[in-house]
Design an enzyme around this catalytic site. Structure first.
Site, short mmCIF file in Angstrom:
data_model
loop_
_atom_site.label_atom_id
_atom_site.label_comp_id
_atom_site.label_asym_id
_atom_site.label_seq_id
_atom_site.Cartn_x
_atom_site.Cartn_y
_atom_site.Cartn_z
CB SER A 14 -0.97 0.00 1.19
OG SER A 14 -0.27 0.04 2.42
NE ARG A 66 19.69 -12.03 8.95
CZ ARG A 66 18.36 -12.06 9.03
NH1 ARG A 66 17.66 -11.24 8.26
NH2 ARG A 66 17.76 -12.89 9.86
CG MET A 91 7.65 -7.56 6.60
SD MET A 91 7.61 -6.16 7.77
CE MET A 91 7.51 -7.04 9.31
CB ILE A 93 16.92 -8.07 10.27
CG1 ILE A 93 15.70 -7.96 11.18
CG2 ILE A 93 18.13 -7.40 10.92
CD1 ILE A 93 15.86 -8.69 12.51
CG ASN A 108 12.02 0.95 7.20
OD1 ASN A 108 11.28 0.37 6.41
ND2 ASN A 108 12.06 0.64 8.50
CG HIS A 110 9.22 1.25 12.86
ND1 HIS A 110 9.36 -0.11 12.73
CD2 HIS A 110 8.96 1.49 14.17
CE1 HIS A 110 9.19 -0.67 13.92
NE2 HIS A 110 8.95 0.26 14.81
CB SER A 137 9.08 7.15 12.63
OG SER A 137 8.55 7.38 13.91
CG ASP A 146 12.83 -0.60 13.25
OD1 ASP A 146 12.81 -0.53 12.01
OD2 ASP A 146 12.27 -1.52 13.87
CD GLU A 175 2.32 2.82 7.64
OE1 GLU A 175 2.19 2.24 6.54
OE2 GLU A 175 2.46 2.21 8.72
#
Length: 217
Positions: A14, A66, A91, A93, A108, A110, A137, A146, A175
């Site tokens: 969205s 990762r 989603m 890290i 980003n 959050h 934010s 974050d 947002e």
């Protein structure tokens, strides 16, 4: 000159849609040139297809570590030579190496008033804490989860009988207002991140922003 934006998603997209709409309405002097998801068959990819935007899946399940995943993701992003990388419900890290590769040009969003409620389940955590104000934010991405400097926040009320879904819906509305605005500031050259001795600060119109980001007051 129109700037190139790559958007990373994991789901519905969205916020991606809000940014695409702002670009098409010339509210952002840029174009979303690619959308990349770490999950296949999510609706955000269909949004990209609906606007003839290049889209791809780099599935994290196909990589053993990762580090290996982030290296491949970075390579795919670099194919599009973006001026800005936007995380829109992505989603994952990110590793320090990935963050450093795109330092100063990755944003980003959050769903909390950072530095409160880093991580997941922010809406329920705000309700459980008895907060009367919650929000969202937009921040630069750094190696601290974050924890990058905040650019802009929007606040919403928390009502007595709110569920986490009620609060999420109220936050999502904000947002979609503030993320395109911050993207616009960046592509216009008004917004930047400066780093010194592991301290990161956001600047708007050459003025350093405070902990809560830009405030018109």
């Amino acid at each position: 000159m129109s700037k190139k934006i790559v958007v990373l998603i994991s789901g519905n997209g969205s916020n991606l849609q809000a940014i695409i709409d702002a670009c098409e309405a010339n509210k952002i002097n840029g174009d979303v040139v690619a959308v990349i998801s770490n999950k296949p068959q999510v609706y955000g990819l269909e949004r990209a297809q609906n606007h003839d935007i290049v889209h791809a899946v780099v599935n994290h399940r196909d990589y053993d570590t990762r580090e290996a995943y982030d290296a491949q993701l970075a390579n795919v992003i670099d194919e599009h030579c973006p001026d800005l990388v936007v995380l829109a419900g992505f989603m994952r890290i990110l590793t320090e190496a990935f963050v450093e590769r795109f330092a100063g040009k990755m944003l980003n969003i959050h769903p909390s008033l950072l530095p409160k409620y880093q991580g997941l389940n922010t809406h329920q955590r705000a309700i459980d804490a008895g907060d009367t104000v919650h929000g969202v934010s937009v921040h630069f991405v750094t190696a601290q989860l974050d924890g990058g400097p905040v650019v802009l926040q929007a606040k919403v009320p928390v009502f007595d009988n709110d569920t986490s879904d009620d609060l999420a819906a109220r936050v999502h509305e904000q947002e979609h207002r503030i993320y395109p605005l911050v993207v616009s500031w960046f592509v216009e050259g008004r917004l930047s991140m400066q780093s010194c001795n592991d301290k990161h600060e956001a600047f708007l119109d050459n003025s350093v922003l405070g902990e809560e980001g830009y405030s018109p007051n």
